[in-house]
Structures are given as structure tokens and as C-alpha cells.
Design an enzyme around this catalytic site. Structure first.
Site, PDB file in Angstrom:
ATOM      1  CB  CYS A  60      -0.930   0.004   1.209  1.00 18.50           C
ATOM      2  SG  CYS A  60      -2.166  -1.302   1.183  1.00 18.50           S
ATOM      3  NE  ARG A 137      -3.955  -4.859  -2.189  1.00 17.00           N
ATOM      4  CZ  ARG A 137      -3.002  -3.954  -1.922  1.00 17.00           C
ATOM      5  NH1 ARG A 137      -2.794  -2.955  -2.742  1.00 17.00           N
ATOM      6  NH2 ARG A 137      -2.282  -4.050  -0.833  1.00 17.00           N
TER       7      ARG A 137
END
Length: 223
Positions: A60, A137
Site C-alpha cells: 500500500c 483492495r
């Protein structure tokens, strides 16, 4: 089990079954790193809403560095960026400070806090019974009218491609008037495809076997 019952069971259990392309993006209000925010405030321009499992995670972090560096490219396309995770607002602040100090880039697009997974569940990023963000996600491309035009999901161990996000946005904007189609690997400036004819006369009159449904339009979108 009947097909209908199987379909109902699958739609209840699958994490991303809640929303489909063409649906209106559910409105919400939440705290973010840029202040209180409401999704409907972004009507009138494109919006990329994307989620990440947690702050201070390696994949991330690389994604946010890449997106922050590409923020002007999205802005040039009149598209806002908005991120979402379960972490608290102050966790977001600490993470963004670390990113700035370590990588020399400031993340200025809003990051929403969603500690109860209410927003993630409304968007089908996680299943209703989930109590963590392991599957969060997802990317939603939302048009100026608030409709979802494209979606993509990635596993937690594979980072998203910022160039592909931009290419997808370019393609969606290029075909927005409904007259053209973006072929495989299309890039801005390249020709679009024509919408196929629905006339049998056109099918029989076409010079080549595929000419009635597979022709370039001669139109493209440059940046």
C-alpha cells in the site's frame, strides 16, 4: 439447489457481488485527511475511489507514493482521487507524514477512515459477515453522474498499476459519448472501434467477413 437459489447464495456470499457496473455509487459521509467529506460532493467530475487493507503496509505504501506522484495526471483529466481504509484518521496522518519524510511526496487526496467497515460493506469490498479488511483492495471508477463505470479487485500481495488506472480512465472518457469502443491495449490518440451494425443489410453488404462488426472509427482521444 435450483439455479435461482444458487445465484442468491452466491450473491450473498461473494465479497464483490453487491455493486455492478452501471449502478449508482452509494453516497456516504465520513472523516478524511482533508476534512469531512461526502461522496456526492464530487458529482460533476470523475472520481476514482480505491481501498487498501491497512496503513503502514509495504504494498500500500508503494501504491500511495505512485498515486501521489501521478495526482496531477488525474487532475488533468478532471478526476479526483479518494482512498479508504479501516484505519483511524490519526493513523492516516502518521502514515502520510512517514511517506512525506521517507519518499519526499505529499499525499493530498483524501483518505477516509472506515473503522466499522460500513462503507466497505456497502460497496461490496468485503462480505457483510467479515470483521476485517483483508479483502479490501478494490478500485471504483465513478463518472460525473455518480455511476460506477468500471471496477477492479487486487489481492493484498499484488500492487495496482497506476499507468493502467490512468489508461482505464482515458478509455472510459474516450467512449463516454457511446459512439466508439476502446480495443485491447488501447492508448490515447489511437483509433477507437465503431459500434457494430445491427442491420442485416449492412452485414451482407460489408466487403470483408468481419467488416460489419470490426472496424476502426478513425477517432481517438489525445492527451
Amino acid at each position: 439447489m435450483t439455479n435461482h437459489a444458487l445465484r442468491d447464495s452466491t450473491e450473498r456470499d461473494a465479497p464483490c457481488a453487491g455493486l455492478r457496473i452501471g449502478d449508482q455509487a452509494p453516497d456516504f459521509s465520513a472523516r478524511s485527511t482533508t476534512g469531512d467529506i461526502r461522496l456526492s460532493d464530487f458529482r460533476g467530475r470523475w472520481l476514482v475511489l480505491f481501498s487498501h487493507p491497512a496503513d503502514f503496509t509495504p504494498v500500500c505504501t508503494t501504491e500511495f507514493v505512485a498515486l501521489a506522484r501521478a495526482a496531477e495526471e488525474f487532475e488533468r483529466r478532471d478526476c479526483a482521487l479518494m482512498a479508504l481504509s479501516v484505519d483511524s484518521l490519526f493513523s492516516h496522518f502518521a502514515w502520510l507524514r512517514m511517506i512525506r519524510d521517507r519518499f519526499g511526496v505529499e499525499v493530498r487526496f483524501p483518505i477516509i477512515e472506515d473503522p466499522t467497515l460500513v462503507i466497505a460493506q456497502a460497496y461490496g469490498m468485503v462480505a457483510p459477515q467479515d470483521n476485517d479488511s483483508a479483502t479490501v483492495r478494490t478500485i471504483f471508477f465513478i463518472d460525473p453522474q455518480g455511476a460506477i463505470r468500471a471496477m477492479s479487485c487486487y489481492p493484498a500481495n499484488v500492487g495496482r498499476s497506476t499507468p493502467e488506472m490512468i489508461r482505464t480512465l482515458d478509455a472510459l472518457q474516450a467512449v463516454d459519448d457511446g459512439r466508439g469502443l476502446a480495443p485491447a491495449n488501447w492508448q490515447p490518440g489511437e483509433s477507437l472501434l465503431r459500434q457494430p451494425s445491427a442491420s442485416l443489410d449492412d452485414v451482407f453488404a460489408a466487403e470483408g467477413q468481419a467488416d460489419w462488426f470490426l472496424q476502426q472509427s478513425g477517432e481517438g482521444a489525445g492527451r
